[in-house]
Scaffold this motif. Structure first.
Motif, short mmCIF file in Angstrom:
data_model
loop_
_atom_site.label_atom_id
_atom_site.label_comp_id
_atom_site.label_asym_id
_atom_site.label_seq_id
_atom_site.Cartn_x
_atom_site.Cartn_y
_atom_site.Cartn_z
N PHE A 261 13.37 -9.25 -113.15
CA PHE A 261 13.93 -10.57 -113.43
C PHE A 261 14.56 -10.50 -114.82
O PHE A 261 13.86 -10.40 -115.81
N LEU A 262 15.89 -10.48 -114.84
CA LEU A 262 16.62 -10.38 -116.10
C LEU A 262 17.07 -11.75 -116.55
O LEU A 262 17.66 -12.49 -115.77
N ILE A 263 16.82 -12.08 -117.79
CA ILE A 263 17.28 -13.34 -118.34
C ILE A 263 18.45 -13.05 -119.26
O ILE A 263 18.39 -12.14 -120.09
N PHE B 219 25.86 -6.99 -110.39
CA PHE B 219 24.76 -6.03 -110.32
C PHE B 219 23.53 -6.62 -109.65
O PHE B 219 22.82 -5.94 -108.92
N VAL B 220 23.27 -7.88 -109.89
CA VAL B 220 22.01 -8.47 -109.42
C VAL B 220 22.11 -8.88 -107.96
O VAL B 220 23.18 -9.17 -107.44
N ASP B 221 20.96 -8.91 -107.29
CA ASP B 221 20.92 -9.40 -105.91
C ASP B 221 21.09 -10.91 -105.88
O ASP B 221 21.75 -11.45 -105.01
N GLN B 222 20.46 -11.58 -106.83
CA GLN B 222 20.50 -13.03 -106.85
C GLN B 222 20.52 -13.50 -108.30
O GLN B 222 19.73 -13.04 -109.12
N ARG C 51 24.15 -11.62 -103.61
CA ARG C 51 24.37 -10.91 -102.35
C ARG C 51 23.50 -11.45 -101.23
O ARG C 51 23.82 -11.30 -100.06
N LEU C 52 22.38 -12.04 -101.58
CA LEU C 52 21.50 -12.57 -100.55
C LEU C 52 22.13 -13.83 -99.97
O LEU C 52 23.13 -14.32 -100.46
N LYS C 53 21.55 -14.32 -98.91
CA LYS C 53 22.11 -15.52 -98.26
C LYS C 53 22.34 -16.60 -99.31
O LYS C 53 21.44 -16.96 -100.05
N GLU C 54 23.56 -17.09 -99.33
CA GLU C 54 23.92 -18.12 -100.31
C GLU C 54 23.21 -19.43 -99.98
O GLU C 54 23.15 -19.85 -98.84
#
Length: 185
Positions: A59-61, A84-87, A111-114
């Motif tokens: 989890f990047l802030i 870069f991030v999935d969500q 990238r995950l379901k919007e």
């Protein structure tokens, strides 16, 4: 130093059976000199694959830029950060409210379901916690405007026209002034 830091953190997580790391904020840790450089940012972010390959969530802030933006364009620095991030969870003020208002909006991109339905939170200053604010973004925004109008009417204690309400709306404390048509509605 970056590779050593990632390796030591990964080994610590494996040893302690930690399955989530939070980096607050990423710019305090990574070796990137120019955060606007997509190549440099991507190279630094690739180090986190070591965690995800070991089933450790990351989890990047990161902070927004000063100009703001929509659809993830508010993220400060290189656009590759969002790619870069999935969500991405974007945390912002409710549009039109003043800067001291305690409502915040969470929007999701990735990238995950919007999920195009934003979540609206309200900070309870008495209990120091965020509460889910029911309703759509439009409904919450409309309710905020209604609350401001009621507060103006209560303060003035006399009948006011739509134009009077518009003129008495103090943007410093009440946020962006709606147009007369919105007040009329």
């Amino acid at each position: 130093e970056w590779v050593e830091f990632i390796t030591e953190t990964l080994n610590f997580c494996k040893e302690k059976k930690i399955d989530l790391i939070i980096m607050d904020s990423i710019t305090a840790f990574w070796p990137v000199l120019n955060e606007n450089d997509n190549s440099e940012a991507t190279q630094a972010l690739k180090a986190f694959y070591a965690f995800t390959e070991n089933n450790i969530a990351v989890f990047l802030i990161h902070h927004d830029n000063k100009a703001g933006g929509i659809n993830g364009k508010s993220i400060r620095g290189a656009s590759s950060i969002l790619q870069f991030v999935d969500q991405a969870i974007l945390f912002s003020r409710l549009e039109g409210t003043n800067e001291n208002d305690t409502q915040r909006v969470l929007k999701f991109r990735g990238r995950l379901k919007e999920n195009n339905t934003p979540i609206i939170l309200n900070f309870d200053q008495n209990n120091f916690k965020y509460n889910l604010n029911p309703g759509s973004l439009h409904e919450v925004s409309k309710q905020y405007k209604l609350d401001v109008i009621v507060s103006i009417l209560e303060k003035e204690k006399k009948p006011l026209s739509v134009n009077n309400l518009h003129d008495l709306w103090d943007e410093t404390f009440q946020g962006k002034k709606p147009n007369i048509r919105s007040i009329r509605r």
